[in-house]
Structure formats: structure tokens, C-alpha cells
Design a protein around this motif. Structure first.
Motif, PDB file in Angstrom:
ATOM      1  N   SER A 111       4.054  -8.312 -12.465  1.00 11.02           N
ATOM      2  CA  SER A 111       2.762  -9.556 -12.289  1.00 11.02           C
ATOM      3  C   SER A 111       1.933  -9.179 -10.996  1.00 11.02           C
ATOM      4  CB  SER A 111       3.864 -10.718 -12.367  1.00 11.02           C
ATOM      5  OG  SER A 111       2.256 -11.720 -11.516  1.00 11.02           O
ATOM      6  N   LEU A 112       0.946  -8.977 -11.938  1.00  2.96           N
ATOM      7  CA  LEU A 112      -0.101  -8.489 -11.079  1.00  2.96           C
ATOM      8  C   LEU A 112       0.028  -9.263  -9.165  1.00  2.96           C
ATOM      9  CD1 LEU A 112      -3.275  -7.797 -13.398  1.00  2.96           C
ATOM     10  CD2 LEU A 112      -1.678  -6.270 -12.077  1.00  2.96           C
ATOM     11  N   ALA A 113       0.325  -9.558  -9.344  1.00  2.00           N
ATOM     12  CA  ALA A 113       0.111 -10.768  -8.314  1.00  2.00           C
ATOM     13  C   ALA A 113       1.562 -10.153  -6.921  1.00  2.00           C
ATOM     14  CB  ALA A 113       1.417 -12.580  -8.360  1.00  2.00           C
ATOM     15  N   SER A 114       2.514  -8.986  -7.552  1.00  2.00           N
ATOM     16  CA  SER A 114       2.797  -8.331  -7.334  1.00  2.00           C
ATOM     17  C   SER A 114       2.197  -7.813  -6.030  1.00  2.00           C
ATOM     18  CB  SER A 114       4.403  -7.641  -7.616  1.00  2.00           C
ATOM     19  OG  SER A 114       5.044  -8.698  -8.053  1.00  2.00           O
ATOM     20  N   PHE A 115       1.066  -6.771  -6.647  1.00  3.24           N
ATOM     21  CA  PHE A 115      -0.062  -6.311  -6.462  1.00  3.24           C
ATOM     22  C   PHE A 115      -0.606  -6.948  -5.238  1.00  3.24           C
ATOM     23  CE2 PHE A 115      -4.276  -5.254  -5.405  1.00  3.24           C
ATOM     24  CZ  PHE A 115      -4.393  -3.922  -5.800  1.00  3.24           C
ATOM     25  N   ARG A 116      -0.584  -8.416  -4.523  1.00  3.82           N
ATOM     26  CA  ARG A 116      -1.266  -8.933  -3.298  1.00  3.82           C
ATOM     27  C   ARG A 116       0.121  -8.785  -2.365  1.00  3.82           C
ATOM     28  NH1 ARG A 116      -5.338 -12.966  -3.046  1.00  3.82           N
ATOM     29  NH2 ARG A 116      -4.743 -12.561  -1.085  1.00  3.82           N
ATOM     30  N   ALA A 117       1.480  -8.826  -3.325  1.00  2.00           N
ATOM     31  CA  ALA A 117       2.442  -9.045  -2.353  1.00  2.00           C
ATOM     32  C   ALA A 117       2.325  -8.286  -1.377  1.00  2.00           C
ATOM     33  CB  ALA A 117       3.763  -9.878  -3.042  1.00  2.00           C
ATOM     34  N   LEU A 118       2.548  -6.313  -2.101  1.00  2.00           N
ATOM     35  CA  LEU A 118       2.813  -5.464  -1.798  1.00  2.00           C
ATOM     36  C   LEU A 118       1.901  -5.326  -0.473  1.00  2.00           C
ATOM     37  CD1 LEU A 118       2.747  -3.135  -4.627  1.00  2.00           C
ATOM     38  CD2 LEU A 118       4.665  -2.891  -3.060  1.00  2.00           C
ATOM     39  N   TYR A 119       0.650  -5.647  -0.328  1.00  2.00           N
ATOM     40  CA  TYR A 119      -0.622  -5.182   0.974  1.00  2.00           C
ATOM     41  C   TYR A 119      -0.591  -6.558   1.455  1.00  2.00           C
ATOM     42  CZ  TYR A 119      -1.808  -1.071  -2.294  1.00  2.00           C
ATOM     43  OH  TYR A 119      -1.151   0.080  -2.553  1.00  2.00           O
ATOM     44  N   GLN A 120       0.206  -7.344   1.919  1.00  2.64           N
ATOM     45  CA  GLN A 120       0.655  -8.764   2.396  1.00  2.64           C
ATOM     46  C   GLN A 120      -0.020  -7.750   4.321  1.00  2.64           C
ATOM     47  OE1 GLN A 120       3.399 -11.992   2.142  1.00  2.64           O
ATOM     48  NE2 GLN A 120       3.884 -10.110   1.242  1.00  2.64           N
ATOM     49  N   SER A 150      -2.177 -21.530 -15.311  1.00  6.11           N
ATOM     50  CA  SER A 150      -2.335 -19.208 -15.032  1.00  6.11           C
ATOM     51  C   SER A 150      -0.783 -19.329 -14.251  1.00  6.11           C
ATOM     52  CB  SER A 150      -3.701 -20.070 -13.733  1.00  6.11           C
ATOM     53  OG  SER A 150      -3.341 -18.487 -13.237  1.00  6.11           O
ATOM     54  N   GLU A 151      -0.132 -18.787 -14.746  1.00 10.25           N
ATOM     55  CA  GLU A 151       1.241 -18.747 -13.784  1.00 10.25           C
ATOM     56  C   GLU A 151       1.057 -17.597 -12.923  1.00 10.25           C
ATOM     57  OE1 GLU A 151       5.808 -16.304 -14.664  1.00 10.25           O
ATOM     58  OE2 GLU A 151       4.183 -16.874 -16.869  1.00 10.25           O
ATOM     59  N   GLY A 152       0.063 -16.169 -12.663  1.00  8.40           N
ATOM     60  CA  GLY A 152      -0.334 -15.469 -12.230  1.00  8.40           C
ATOM     61  C   GLY A 152      -1.035 -16.673 -10.720  1.00  8.40           C
ATOM     62  N   SER A 153      -1.879 -17.134 -10.521  1.00 12.85           N
ATOM     63  CA  SER A 153      -2.060 -18.022 -10.015  1.00 12.85           C
ATOM     64  C   SER A 153      -1.798 -19.141  -8.978  1.00 12.85           C
ATOM     65  CB  SER A 153      -3.596 -19.065 -10.170  1.00 12.85           C
ATOM     66  OG  SER A 153      -5.051 -17.805 -11.077  1.00 12.85           O
ATOM     67  N   VAL A 154      -0.362 -18.968  -9.567  1.00  8.72           N
ATOM     68  CA  VAL A 154       0.604 -19.654  -9.020  1.00  8.72           C
ATOM     69  C   VAL A 154       1.018 -18.936  -7.927  1.00  8.72           C
ATOM     70  CG1 VAL A 154       2.915 -20.910  -9.651  1.00  8.72           C
ATOM     71  CG2 VAL A 154       0.897 -21.292 -11.070  1.00  8.72           C
ATOM     72  N   LEU A 155       1.862 -17.584  -8.999  1.00  7.14           N
ATOM     73  CA  LEU A 155       2.585 -16.949  -7.752  1.00  7.14           C
ATOM     74  C   LEU A 155       1.322 -15.889  -7.032  1.00  7.14           C
ATOM     75  CD1 LEU A 155       4.311 -14.662 -10.849  1.00  7.14           C
ATOM     76  CD2 LEU A 155       5.148 -16.579  -9.124  1.00  7.14           C
ATOM     77  N   VAL A 156       0.353 -15.768  -7.140  1.00  3.09           N
ATOM     78  CA  VAL A 156       0.039 -15.414  -5.969  1.00  3.09           C
ATOM     79  C   VAL A 156      -0.800 -16.588  -4.614  1.00  3.09           C
ATOM     80  CG1 VAL A 156      -2.968 -15.203  -5.128  1.00  3.09           C
ATOM     81  CG2 VAL A 156      -1.617 -13.811  -7.171  1.00  3.09           C
ATOM     82  N   ASP A 203      12.286  -9.672  -2.198  1.00  2.00           N
ATOM     83  CA  ASP A 203      12.780 -10.586  -3.109  1.00  2.00           C
ATOM     84  C   ASP A 203      11.810 -10.998  -4.136  1.00  2.00           C
ATOM     85  OD1 ASP A 203      14.877 -12.107  -4.994  1.00  2.00           O
ATOM     86  OD2 ASP A 203      13.423 -13.885  -4.638  1.00  2.00           O
ATOM     87  N   PHE A 204      10.354 -11.099  -3.837  1.00  2.00           N
ATOM     88  CA  PHE A 204       9.553 -11.329  -4.778  1.00  2.00           C
ATOM     89  C   PHE A 204       8.535 -10.672  -5.809  1.00  2.00           C
ATOM     90  CE2 PHE A 204       5.061 -12.002  -5.778  1.00  2.00           C
ATOM     91  CZ  PHE A 204       4.444 -13.315  -6.072  1.00  2.00           C
ATOM     92  N   LEU A 205       8.620  -9.169  -5.188  1.00  2.00           N
ATOM     93  CA  LEU A 205       8.938  -8.011  -5.810  1.00  2.00           C
ATOM     94  C   LEU A 205       9.221  -7.727  -6.839  1.00  2.00           C
ATOM     95  CD1 LEU A 205       7.591  -5.652  -3.124  1.00  2.00           C
ATOM     96  CD2 LEU A 205       6.280  -6.867  -4.746  1.00  2.00           C
ATOM     97  N   LEU A 206      10.663  -8.020  -6.283  1.00  2.00           N
ATOM     98  CA  LEU A 206      11.961  -7.538  -7.624  1.00  2.00           C
ATOM     99  C   LEU A 206      11.844  -8.525  -8.277  1.00  2.00           C
ATOM    100  CD1 LEU A 206      14.836  -6.591  -4.760  1.00  2.00           C
ATOM    101  CD2 LEU A 206      13.191  -5.028  -6.040  1.00  2.00           C
TER     102      LEU A 206
END
Length: 381
Positions: A174-183, A110-116, A166-169
Motif C-alpha cells: 500500500s502507498l500508505a507505507s510511504f507515509r509510514a516510512l517517513y514519519q 478509500s482504503e488507502g485514506s483509512v490506512l494513512v 508491524d504496519f509496514l510488514l
């Protein structure tokens, strides 16, 4: 012939039905026979959807079905969680030690889970560093050490902000960016808290809307970004008005006693409109520097209208009393959606505006205490 066609239809239906199947299985050691929960993490709430008892060897398995990607969390009895992001059809494999979930966690399939979890781990390490510095800061009276600690604190936050950008760019699709935005460092303080960070909301929103237009998190993100953009354009209009000296907006907020105090009630005096927050160390230092200037000019036609952008009224009240802030103290708990901060185009804390006696012109912006002293001396004398 009819038999063959029927078998093909059945096979296609089977494939279609299983395309959305997701599974989460794995092994969590040192938690034998403990119950583990599977929660779906929605936009505004988290709901439990299943639970099982770990086998003696720590093995477990969950299943779910969805046509769209979903955020999940595995929740242990003692409260620790493992954050997951699964696409339809993914088979996530988890390995971890119950005694140290964060540092022993391994995820496959699960690539998304790894990124999250890359984001979760990075934020956890950053907050640990910030907490450590805060503890040292609170337990020392050495002003030089405090100053160095404040600088280190700001640098750590700046480094994590750069990492997040850097992660967002790199992972904007990836939907993981949703989590990154709202840290958030805490319930009152977002990692991306500057006005110019809005561009990253826009980049991620545009990318995710194209790829996942029907996912609930993306729909919510789109609505929030549109709201932030609208506020930004309003601020730009106000900034233009400020430059042209076209009047000044009113602010009316509650003070420490709960009484509403309006900014225009101070008309006839030179006003320092100041924005700050207890979670911003630079603001605290700035307040201390203001005290001498205020005592010097408070009876000579000068007043400070001090707007806190804290969420917690109790924390703000405690800080006002502890630091002996004698001027007018008010609070706006709606930050980062503060109308007061928005109409005055506040982009960084602390921020201040020196306003003339007739409440029509901003004389100067973001003055240091020494600079404010000089300007007031010129104006009053």
C-alpha cells in the motif's frame, strides 16, 4: 451496423475517460460557510488545486482526475488537515467535526485514506505523550523522576517504532507505507532512525516498485533507498577496516564559533570521539557523566571531540552553554545523511570511540563514563 460500432466506441471512450475520476465528498460539521481547500501532496511540495465554501449543513464535494494514485489533503481555514490517498476511480466519503477533526474523522470508499489516517492518528497520540513527558522533565529537578521519565520516553518511542514496523510488514504493497516510512516526531527526528531499519525501506520499495512503478512517490522512494543502501555498504567496509585497524578517517566540522576543527589536530592525545544530539535524552545524561572524567584527565593528554547530529545550530549552542560542556564541541547538521556518522558506523546515540595517540587504532567503543575513567587511568598511568 456502423451506428452500433460507433456507439460502442463512444461508450468505451467514456469509460476510459472516467476510469481516472476521483471524488471526495462529505460533511464537516461546525464549520458552516467556511472555506475548505483541496491540496495535492507531492513528493517535495504541497500545492492547492481547488477550494470551495462549505454549505450551511457542512456538505462539500471535490473532483479530480488521474491515471495514478495521489496523496491529497483537505485543509481547513484554521490550518488543520485531513490526509487522503486516493486510487483512480475511488469515491471517498468524509465525516468529521471541525472542532476535533482527528478524533471524529470517518472515511469510507478509500482504503488507502483509512490506512494513512491510522498512521497519522497513531503518530499524533505518540507525540502528545512525548510532549507531556518532556514538559514534566523540564519542570522538575528530581533526578530519580527524570531518570524514570527518560526511560518512559524511550519506551514510548520504541513502542511506536514496533507499531510502525508491524504496519509496514502488513501493508507493504500500500502507498500508505510511504507515509509510514517517513514519519517524524519533529523536523530533526525520524521514527525509523536505526541503521537496521534500512531493511524496511528495502521491503517497501521492492513491493511498491512492482505495483506502482510510475508513481512519483515510489520513484523518489526508490532513489532514496538506493542512496541509503550505498551509504550502508560504505559503512560496512569501514567497519571491516576498523576491525583490521587500518587507519582512521578524518573529520573536520565547525565549532560553536564557526571555526573548523579537525579530528587529526588532536593527534598526540588520547581522543574520545563522541556522537550525540540534544533530542536524545540518553545523550544528555551521558554528557553530564563525562564532565567529571574530562576534568580529571584534560591536562593529562586527553581530549573529547564531541560531534552533535542536531539540525538546529541554535538549539545545539544553547545546550552546550547550558550544560557547560567544556571540551571541543562541533556539529554536523546533515544527519541522517551525516558523513561523519557514516564513516564511523554510528548506529545508535550516544556513541563513542576511544582513539590512541597516534590516531591509528580504536582502543574501545561505547564506553560509559566510569569505564572510560578506568581505561584512561590504565593508559595514562
Amino acid at each position: 451496423m456502423k451506428w452500433i460500432i460507433s456507439m460502442i466506441i463512444i461508450a468505451l471512450l467514456f469509460i476510459s475517460c472516467n476510469r481516472g475520476d476521483m471524488s471526495i465528498r462529505g460533511k464537516i460539521t461546525n464549520c458552516s460557510s467556511e472555506k475548505i481547500f483541496l491540496d495535492e501532496v507531492d513528493v517535495y511540495l504541497t500545492k492547492a488545486i481547488d477550494s470551495i465554501k462549505l454549505k450551511r449543513n457542512g456538505n462539500f464535494r471535490f473532483r479530480d482526475n488521474s491515471r495514478f494514485p495521489k496523496f491529497y489533503q483537505l485543509r481547513m481555514m484554521h490550518g488543520e488537515t485531513i490526509q487522503l490517498l486516493l486510487e483512480p476511480g475511488e469515491r471517498a466519503e468524509i465525516r468529521a467535526d471541525c472542532n476535533d477533526l482527528l478524533n471524529t474523522l470517518k472515511i469510507k470508499g478509500s482504503e488507502g485514506s483509512v490506512l494513512v489516517n491510522e498512521i497519522v492518528t497513531a503518530l499524533s497520540k505518540t507525540t502528545d505523550k512525548l510532549d507531556s513527558i518532556s514538559n514534566i522533565y523540564e519542570n522538575t529537578t528530581d533526578l530519580t523522576l527524570r531518570d524514570n521519565l527518560a526511560k518512559e520516553y524511550e519506551q514510548i518511542m520504541d513502542d511506536h517504532r514496533k507499531y510502525t514496523i508491524d504496519f509496514l510488514l502488513k501493508h507493504s504493497t500500500s502507498l500508505a507505507s510511504f507515509r509510514a516510512l517517513y514519519q517524524q516526531y519533529n523536523e530533526d527526528f525520524f521514527v525509523l532512525n536505526r541503521l537496521r531499519d534500512l531493511q524496511f525501506y528495502k521491503i517497501v520499495t521492492d513491493s511498491l516498485v512492482k505495483k506502482y512503478p510510475r508513481v512519483k512517490q515510489v520513484i523518489a522512494l526508490k532513489q532514496n533507498t538506493q542512496k541509503l543502501l550505498s551509504q550502508y555498504y560504505n559503512q560496512k567496509l569501514l567497519s571491516f577496516a576498523d576491525e583490521k585497524h587500518i587507519g582512521l578517517p578524518e573529520i573536520a566540522l565547525p565549532d560553536t564559533r564557526g571555526d573548523t576543527i579537525s579530528l587529526t589536530s588532536l593527534k598526540g592525545k588520547y581522543i574520545l570521539l563522541s556522537f550525540w544530539a540534544t533530542w536524545n535524552n540518553t545523550s544528555i545524561d551521558y554528557n553530564i557523566g563525562l564532565k567529571d572524567v574530562y576534568r580529571k584527565y584534560r591536562n593529562r593528554g586527553f581530549e573529547i571531540y564531541h560531534v552533535s547530529l542536531d539540525k538546529s545550530i541554535e538549539t545545539w549552542n544553547r545546550s552546550v552553554i547550558f550544560d557547560e560542556l567544556e571540551w571541543i564541541n562541533v556539529i554536523d547538521t546533515t544527519f541522517p545523511y551525516s558523513k561523519a556518522a557514516g564513516v564511523y558506523n554510528v548506529q545508535i546515540l550516544p556513541a563513542n570511540y576511544l582513539i590512541d595517540k597516534d590516531f591509528s587504532t580504536i582502543i574501545a567503543k561505547n564506553l560509559l563514563p566510569a569505564q572510560l575513567d578506568v581505561r584512561l587511568h590504565e593508559l595514562i598511568n
